[in-house]
Enzyme design. Structure first.
Site, short mmCIF file in Angstrom:
data_model
loop_
_atom_site.label_atom_id
_atom_site.label_comp_id
_atom_site.label_asym_id
_atom_site.label_seq_id
_atom_site.Cartn_x
_atom_site.Cartn_y
_atom_site.Cartn_z
N TYR A 18 0.83 -1.21 0.00
CA TYR A 18 0.00 0.00 0.00
C TYR A 18 0.87 1.26 0.00
O TYR A 18 0.73 2.14 0.86
CB TYR A 18 -0.95 0.00 1.21
N ASP A 28 -13.84 -16.69 6.93
CA ASP A 28 -12.45 -16.33 6.64
C ASP A 28 -11.72 -16.19 7.98
O ASP A 28 -11.84 -15.18 8.66
CB ASP A 28 -12.44 -15.02 5.83
N LYS A 59 -1.96 -17.02 7.13
CA LYS A 59 -1.14 -16.27 8.09
C LYS A 59 -0.39 -17.14 9.10
O LYS A 59 0.67 -17.67 8.80
CB LYS A 59 -2.00 -15.23 8.79
N1 PLP Z 1 -8.47 -12.48 4.89
C1 PLP Z 1 -8.21 -11.84 6.04
C2 PLP Z 1 -9.22 -11.87 7.14
C3 PLP Z 1 -7.02 -11.13 6.21
O1 PLP Z 1 -6.79 -10.48 7.35
C4 PLP Z 1 -6.08 -11.13 5.14
C5 PLP Z 1 -4.82 -10.38 5.27
O2 PLP Z 1 -4.67 -9.49 6.08
C6 PLP Z 1 -6.39 -11.83 3.97
C7 PLP Z 1 -7.59 -12.49 3.88
C8 PLP Z 1 -5.42 -11.84 2.82
O3 PLP Z 1 -4.32 -12.62 3.10
P1 PLP Z 1 -2.96 -12.44 2.27
O4 PLP Z 1 -2.41 -11.10 2.63
O5 PLP Z 1 -2.10 -13.59 2.74
O6 PLP Z 1 -3.29 -12.55 0.83
#
Ligand code: PLP
Length: 425
Positions: free
Chosen positions: A18, A245, A274
């Site tokens: 960003y 998610d 993560k």
């Molecule tokens: N979903 C959630 C809830 C997240 O917090 C993030 C990243 O911060 C993502 C998806 C995307 O993951 P990535 O950055 O590994 O693509």
């Protein structure tokens, strides 16, 4: 390369998240150990970010290093099409055992965003296999699911990137962000808008997708597990799939291994990422039920159409196995509970500071919400000056440290945040 050259090249050519090339100051890190990052000038910073939720065991952990070194002796990578290997299958077994029933089919992806794309494609293919064209998704405002196109389409339409990519993003449905607090119950009224959208659009909806209990990058908001329970019931009543998610919340961060456990529910599709590898390598997983996987398999084309080059990378799977073992064999629950107390006590003085709207803590997550957006040019160097690594965004200064942080280190971290907010907010 000396530090001057490194920074010059970085400034001239490298994109950071960003950011624009050459936009802001970046701090060169030469090593990381335990909860400390060592900068090129020798300064050590206590890490309050766990590298964006990932490094739950801290850095340079001997058991995690060993897992990668051992795997490296055998193979760093091999394609997953038509081949398989022990690290991936062992990780699959662990994930199936750990996640709520009836999740039992695992798709490995290379990042959280891709895991979300995979989840969305799975839902669409499932309905296709059932002879229905359902291609839209319903979500709540203030969500964040990643930066790829499908994921972006279900991020908050105001704070996300909808304006910027208008015309390229699928048109999804947005209910208000959940309002009942973590320890409150959810009334009919609290979920009425979502229920209405679900009922009205059920025939075109592939799934509802949201982050359970904690909305992360979309505002660091915590909400009632009762809301999730009611949502699960509504999805079942309307015949719409539920995607959770847990990329940010998974692996203990909220005080439960998975945040959906607060509500005692299971999704139809679950996204993990993560902390899956303890922050060592990029790996994510999308889990689903036998029913969804078999439905996709039993109808033309009879396969799920996704297959990344680095799918189930053996090094990443090996370190994920070691990270999960470390978590389960250690006392993560006590550690997260201890951190919750430490964050409550340590950040409490922020409540008295001018410019602070709210301090909220859940598990190993501490959030200070301010009235106005922080001035990063001012606040970032001030935090580094205090010997801590904290990366605020917008109106939020937040902490999600590695679970291994000692009470003294946590106190130092919180004191630094209190002082810097006091001087700069
Ligand atoms: N979903 C959630 C809830 C997240 O917090 C993030 C990243 O911060 C993502 C998806 C995307 O993951 P990535 O950055 O590994 O693509």
């Amino acid at each position: 390369m000396n530090v001057g050259e490194l920074l010059k090249l970085d400034h001239g050519h490298v994109w950071h998240p960003y950011s624009a090339v050459g936009a802001g100051p970046v701090y060169p890190v030469i090593s990381a150990r335990g909860v400390r990052l060592t900068l090129a000038d020798g300064r050590q910073l206590i890490d309050g970010m766990a590298s964006w939720w990932c490094a739950i065991h801290g850095y340079n952990h001997p058991a995690l290093n060993r897992a990668i070194e051992d795997q490296l002796e055998n193979m760093a990578h091999v394609m997953f099409g038509g081949l398989t290997h022990p690290p991936a299958v062992e990780l699959t077994r662990r994930l199936v055992e750990l996640t709520p029933r009836p999740l039992e089919k695992v798709f490995f992806a290379d990042s959280g965003s891709v895991a979300v794309e995979v989840a969305m494609k799975m839902a669409i293919q499932y309905w296709q296999a059932r002879g229905q064209s359902r291609t839209r998704f319903l979500t709540v405002r203030n969500g964040y699911h990643g930066d790829t196109f499908g994921a972006m389409s279900v991020c908050d339409p105001v704070t996300g990137m909808h304006g910027l990519f208008q015309g390229s993003l699928a048109s999804q449905l947005f209910a208000p962000a959940p309002t009942p607090a973590f320890d409150e119950s959810c009334s009919d009224e609290d979920i009425a808008e979502l229920a209405k959208l679900l009922e009205r659009h059920r025939d075109e909806l592939a799934a509802v997708i949201l982050e359970p209990v904690v909305q992360g990058a979309g505002g660091m908001r915590f909400y009632s597990p009762d809301y999730l329970r009611r949502l699960r019931t509504l999805c079942d009543e309307q015949g719409v799939l539920l995607i959770l998610d847990e990329i940010a919340t998974g692996f203990g961060r909220t005080g439960r291994l998975f945040a959906c456990e607060h509500a005692g529910i299971s999704p139809d599709i679950l996204c993990l990422g993560k902390a899956l590898t303890g922050g060592y390598l990029t790996l994510a997983a999308t889990l689903t039920t036998r029913e969804i996987s078999e439905t996709i398999a039993n109808h033309p084309p009879g396969v799920f159409m996704h297959g990344p080059t680095f799918m189930a990378n053996p090094l990443a799977c090996a370190v994920a196995n070691a990270s999960i073992d470390l978590l389960l064999e250690g006392n993560w629950q006590q550690n997260v509970a201890r951190m919750e107390k430490g964050l409550e006590n340590g950040l409490a003085p922020c409540q008295e500071l001018k410019g602070v709207i709210e301090v909220r803590i859940l598990g190993a997550i501490g959030v200070v919400e301010l009235e106005r957006p922080v001035d990063m040019a001012e606040i970032q160097p001030a935090l580094v000056e205090q010997g801590v690594w904290v990366r605020p965004f917008g109106r939020l200064v937040y902490l999600m440290p590695p679970f291994i942080m000692t009470d003294d280190e946590l106190q130092h971290l919180c004191r630094a945040v209190v002082q810097v907010i006091g001087e700069h907010a």
